[in-house]
Design a protein around this motif. Structure first.
Motif, mmCIF file in Angstrom:
data_model
loop_
_atom_site.group_PDB
_atom_site.id
_atom_site.type_symbol
_atom_site.label_atom_id
_atom_site.label_comp_id
_atom_site.label_asym_id
_atom_site.label_seq_id
_atom_site.Cartn_x
_atom_site.Cartn_y
_atom_site.Cartn_z
ATOM 1 N N ALA A 154 0.779 -1.079 0.142
ATOM 2 C CA ALA A 154 0.063 -0.093 -0.089
ATOM 3 C C ALA A 154 1.022 1.357 0.379
ATOM 4 O O ALA A 154 2.111 1.314 0.912
ATOM 5 N N VAL A 155 0.810 2.063 -0.542
ATOM 6 C CA VAL A 155 1.175 3.393 -0.815
ATOM 7 C C VAL A 155 0.154 4.502 -0.532
ATOM 8 O O VAL A 155 -1.192 4.379 -0.889
ATOM 9 N N ILE A 156 0.518 5.855 0.586
ATOM 10 C CA ILE A 156 0.478 6.580 0.531
ATOM 11 C C ILE A 156 1.195 8.240 0.401
ATOM 12 O O ILE A 156 1.771 7.792 0.891
ATOM 13 N N VAL A 157 0.383 9.001 -0.461
ATOM 14 C CA VAL A 157 0.589 10.065 -0.831
ATOM 15 C C VAL A 157 0.314 11.024 0.104
ATOM 16 O O VAL A 157 -1.037 11.215 -0.184
ATOM 17 N N ASP A 158 0.854 12.145 0.524
ATOM 18 C CA ASP A 158 0.222 12.938 1.472
ATOM 19 C C ASP A 158 0.634 14.721 1.158
ATOM 20 O O ASP A 158 2.358 14.601 1.609
ATOM 21 N N SER A 159 0.396 14.892 0.239
ATOM 22 C CA SER A 159 -0.639 15.606 -0.761
ATOM 23 C C SER A 159 -0.319 15.839 -2.019
ATOM 24 O O SER A 159 0.569 15.909 -2.187
ATOM 25 N N ILE A 160 -1.451 15.147 -2.495
ATOM 26 C CA ILE A 160 -1.409 15.484 -4.106
ATOM 27 C C ILE A 160 -0.755 16.509 -4.436
ATOM 28 O O ILE A 160 -0.564 16.836 -5.421
ATOM 29 N N GLN A 161 -1.891 17.671 -4.552
ATOM 30 C CA GLN A 161 -1.552 18.808 -4.224
ATOM 31 C C GLN A 161 0.378 19.406 -4.446
ATOM 32 O O GLN A 161 1.212 20.063 -4.650
ATOM 33 N N THR A 162 1.161 18.418 -3.593
ATOM 34 C CA THR A 162 2.761 18.971 -3.694
ATOM 35 C C THR A 162 3.322 18.640 -4.237
ATOM 36 O O THR A 162 4.582 18.444 -4.717
ATOM 37 N N THR A 163 2.459 16.866 -5.268
ATOM 38 C CA THR A 163 3.085 16.220 -6.257
ATOM 39 C C THR A 163 3.502 16.866 -7.191
ATOM 40 O O THR A 163 2.900 18.066 -7.305
ATOM 41 N N PHE A 164 5.029 16.786 -8.245
ATOM 42 C CA PHE A 164 4.581 17.857 -9.986
ATOM 43 C C PHE A 164 5.293 17.206 -10.402
ATOM 44 O O PHE A 164 6.042 15.711 -10.028
ATOM 45 N N LEU A 165 5.181 16.724 -12.341
ATOM 46 C CA LEU A 165 5.577 16.461 -12.611
ATOM 47 C C LEU A 165 7.039 16.999 -13.599
ATOM 48 O O LEU A 165 6.129 18.580 -13.837
ATOM 49 N N PRO A 166 8.056 16.803 -13.890
ATOM 50 C CA PRO A 166 8.943 17.827 -14.129
ATOM 51 C C PRO A 166 8.863 18.138 -15.874
ATOM 52 O O PRO A 166 9.577 19.187 -16.180
ATOM 53 N N ASP A 167 8.357 17.723 -16.205
ATOM 54 C CA ASP A 167 8.068 17.850 -18.073
ATOM 55 C C ASP A 167 7.079 18.933 -18.039
ATOM 56 O O ASP A 167 6.788 19.687 -19.064
ATOM 57 N N LEU A 168 6.118 19.149 -16.675
ATOM 58 C CA LEU A 168 4.824 19.924 -16.988
ATOM 59 C C LEU A 168 5.344 21.471 -16.124
ATOM 60 O O LEU A 168 6.005 21.517 -15.308
ATOM 61 N N ALA A 169 5.609 22.522 -17.360
ATOM 62 C CA ALA A 169 6.285 24.261 -16.997
ATOM 63 C C ALA A 169 5.204 24.709 -15.821
ATOM 64 O O ALA A 169 3.878 25.597 -16.143
ATOM 65 N N ALA A 170 4.362 24.081 -15.074
ATOM 66 C CA ALA A 170 3.607 24.950 -13.870
ATOM 67 C C ALA A 170 4.466 24.518 -12.984
ATOM 68 O O ALA A 170 4.430 23.261 -11.982
ATOM 69 N N VAL A 171 3.287 25.616 -11.445
ATOM 70 C CA VAL A 171 4.245 25.512 -10.388
ATOM 71 C C VAL A 171 3.290 24.237 -9.412
ATOM 72 O O VAL A 171 1.983 23.772 -9.894
ATOM 73 N N PRO A 172 3.917 23.653 -8.374
ATOM 74 C CA PRO A 172 3.037 22.068 -7.808
ATOM 75 C C PRO A 172 1.871 22.811 -7.323
ATOM 76 O O PRO A 172 1.299 23.809 -7.238
ATOM 77 N N GLY A 173 0.442 22.572 -7.677
ATOM 78 C CA GLY A 173 -0.624 22.788 -6.487
ATOM 79 C C GLY A 173 -1.657 23.345 -8.028
ATOM 80 O O GLY A 173 -3.036 22.861 -8.107
ATOM 81 N N SER A 174 -1.124 23.653 -9.469
ATOM 82 C CA SER A 174 -1.284 24.205 -10.410
ATOM 83 C C SER A 174 -2.494 22.803 -11.189
ATOM 84 O O SER A 174 -2.260 21.744 -10.718
ATOM 85 N N LEU A 175 -4.167 23.276 -11.371
ATOM 86 C CA LEU A 175 -4.597 22.352 -12.382
ATOM 87 C C LEU A 175 -3.906 21.183 -12.698
ATOM 88 O O LEU A 175 -4.447 19.992 -13.144
ATOM 89 N N GLY A 176 -3.202 21.752 -14.204
ATOM 90 C CA GLY A 176 -2.058 21.154 -14.641
ATOM 91 C C GLY A 176 -1.416 19.321 -13.649
ATOM 92 O O GLY A 176 -1.776 18.876 -14.586
ATOM 93 N N GLN A 177 -0.799 20.294 -12.794
ATOM 94 C CA GLN A 177 -0.170 19.325 -12.148
ATOM 95 C C GLN A 177 -1.133 18.725 -11.404
ATOM 96 O O GLN A 177 -0.506 17.685 -11.255
ATOM 97 N N VAL A 178 -1.988 18.655 -11.091
ATOM 98 C CA VAL A 178 -2.562 17.703 -9.606
ATOM 99 C C VAL A 178 -3.233 17.262 -10.731
ATOM 100 O O VAL A 178 -3.250 15.519 -10.734
ATOM 101 N N ARG A 179 -3.717 17.090 -12.286
ATOM 102 C CA ARG A 179 -4.420 16.526 -12.759
ATOM 103 C C ARG A 179 -3.356 15.744 -13.789
ATOM 104 O O ARG A 179 -3.400 13.728 -13.142
ATOM 105 N N GLU A 180 -2.171 15.769 -13.709
ATOM 106 C CA GLU A 180 -0.896 15.229 -14.168
ATOM 107 C C GLU A 180 -0.781 13.826 -13.365
ATOM 108 O O GLU A 180 -0.327 12.803 -13.877
ATOM 109 N N CYS A 181 -0.423 14.095 -12.294
ATOM 110 C CA CYS A 181 0.657 14.058 -11.290
ATOM 111 C C CYS A 181 -0.740 12.432 -10.276
ATOM 112 O O CYS A 181 -0.440 12.016 -9.829
ATOM 113 N N THR A 182 -1.925 13.060 -11.272
ATOM 114 C CA THR A 182 -3.015 12.130 -11.073
ATOM 115 C C THR A 182 -2.919 10.794 -11.764
ATOM 116 O O THR A 182 -3.206 9.707 -11.515
ATOM 117 N N LEU A 183 -3.035 11.099 -12.497
ATOM 118 C CA LEU A 183 -3.254 9.829 -13.616
ATOM 119 C C LEU A 183 -2.089 9.095 -13.893
ATOM 120 O O LEU A 183 -1.586 7.789 -13.825
#
Length: 438
Positions: A154-183
């Protein structure tokens, strides 16, 4: 061209992004969207898909297993939200410890706390275990690598708003980052079969922050509810692809963490021997569980031109409806009275079966006459003043008998037998219920 904020693709430059509405956010991207298409598995008949007898993974916490539908489904993604400080991280750290106690590894990814902070909290909760793996990481690609290589169950990610994808030029917590990281995390969960828990921030209204598509990506969405000045916490499911969305889990916040409440009805009730005007006990169904909750009402003359109506834990519109029925069908003059209704214990009631209890509590406070002691009230009230039958009446009455109640006011025609060993007062109208209860 690609939007730095939300990742929206466009064949040409645009001043304003159609996806998120940001201005001057498009930038060039090498390669565009032209990528080699990998050969995938060809379509096959649904009947040809084999169903493996995979057992659910128990969290070790019965109340959480109940909300999840009997445990964690392998490869599922669970999103848990709640107000800051309500106990989300505490609950998930306890789940990680229980999974480790069962012999499996649990990976806790902390994006908001340092390793020392997590260790101090784990010592306070007594959840330190060698099988609980800790990673202070926010890069999604590294998190996915940990999921594939750690061997965690089992894996726990606390929280999804702090994660980011390096390939996406947007700040962590933005709409695009949250969606792409969740995917990305959802894809890793489906491929490896490892369930992933995501902690999500909430808005001022108490809803999950971020794009609405976030709730569509995950398999289960649960909320941890409660008041900060009260120790009671309610875990409620609003979406579950593998179980019912009507189940709730009840916890009590203590110094050592969240403790399960085996019999929540006892928290919502007070001793019923002393009669107090304005109080009635109702029975409600939450999933497969029957709860007995005390409803308190206060009716007092209004000192202003417009009477006040205030509710806590009860639907405001249902209270206004019951007041109108009592005034029109019973003759109680409530149009010039202030009305306050509260569900004891911080629980939220939305079931129509509590209508009769609300009406009885209002009439009891208005007439200054207490409801008969050790009496439970069940029934839905219509606009004409009739009392309608409700479902699962046997289960409600059995729970009342276990808690020491010996009398029940129920709708006439309901499917209730004498097996409950309660004195049944069957009523057809609200007027009959008031005569029997007051």
């Amino acid at each position: 061209m690609r939007c730095r904020e939300c990742g929206y693709y466009s064949p040409r430059w645009l001043g304003r992004c159609p996806g998120c509405g940001a201005w001057q956010s498009f930038c060039e991207e090498e390669g565009g969207r032209k990528k080699a298409v990998r050969a995938g598995e060809p379509p096959r008949p649904l009947s040809a898909v084999s169903v493996d007898e995979q057992t659910r993974l128990s969290t070790g916490i019965a109340e959480m297993d109940r909300v999840l539908g009997g445990g964690i489904v392998p490869g599922s993604v669970v999103l848990i939200g709640g107000d800051p400080g309500i106990g989300k991280s505490t609950l998930l750290l306890q789940c990680a410890f229980r999974v480790a106690e069962q012999g499996g590894k649990a990976l806790y990814v902390a994006g908001e706390e340092s390793a020392l902070q997590v260790r101090l909290r784990a010592e306070r909760l007594q959840t330190v275990h060698e099988n609980v793996l800790l990673a202070c990481e926010t890069d999604v690609e590294r998190i996915v690598s940990h999921i594939r290589e750690s061997g965690a169950r089992a894996v726990i990610v606390d929280s999804i708003q702090t994660t980011f994808l390096p390939d996406l030029a947007a700040v962590p917590g933005s709409l695009g980052q949250v969606r792409e990281c969740t995917l990305r995390l959802a894809k890793a969960a489906k491929e490896t079969g490892v369930p992933v828990f995501l902690v999500g921030h909430v808005t001022k209204e108490g809803l999950l922050a971020g794009p609405r598509v976030l709730e569509h990506i995950v398999d289960t969405v649960i909320y941890l509810e409660g008041e900060r000045h009260q120790s009671l916490r309610v875990l409620r499911s609003v979406k579950n692809r593998f179980g019912s969305t009507n189940e709730i889990g009840v916890f009590e916040m203590r110094a050592e963490g969240l403790a399960e409440v085996k019999n929540p009805s006892r928290l919502f009730l007070r001793p019923q021997d002393d009669g107090v005007p304005g109080s009635a006990v109702v029975s409600c169904i939450e999933g497969t569980r029957s709860l007995l909750v005390e409803i308190q009402a206060l009716v007092s003359p209004s000192g202003y031109g417009t009477p006040r109506r205030m509710t806590v834990g009860v639907d405001y519109n249902r209270v206004v409806l019951m007041a109108a029925v009592l005034e029109k069908r019973v003759g109680l003059s409530l149009s010039n009275q202030d009305i306050y209704v509260n569900a004891v214990g911080g629980v939220k009631l939305s079931e129509p079966a509590v209508d009769l209890g609300i009406a009885l509590a209002l009439a009891s406070s208005f007439r200054e006459r207490p409801v008969a002691p050790r009496t439970v009230v069940v029934g839905e009230v219509g606009l004409t003043g009739e009392v309608r039958p409700v479902g699962a009446l046997e289960k409600r009455l059995n729970e009342a008998r276990k808690l020491g109640f010996n009398r029940a006011i129920v709708p006439d025609g309901g499917l209730a037998s004498d097996n409950s060993r309660l004195e049944l007062c069957k009523v057809r109208t609200v007027s009959e219920a008031l005569d029997q209860g007051l």
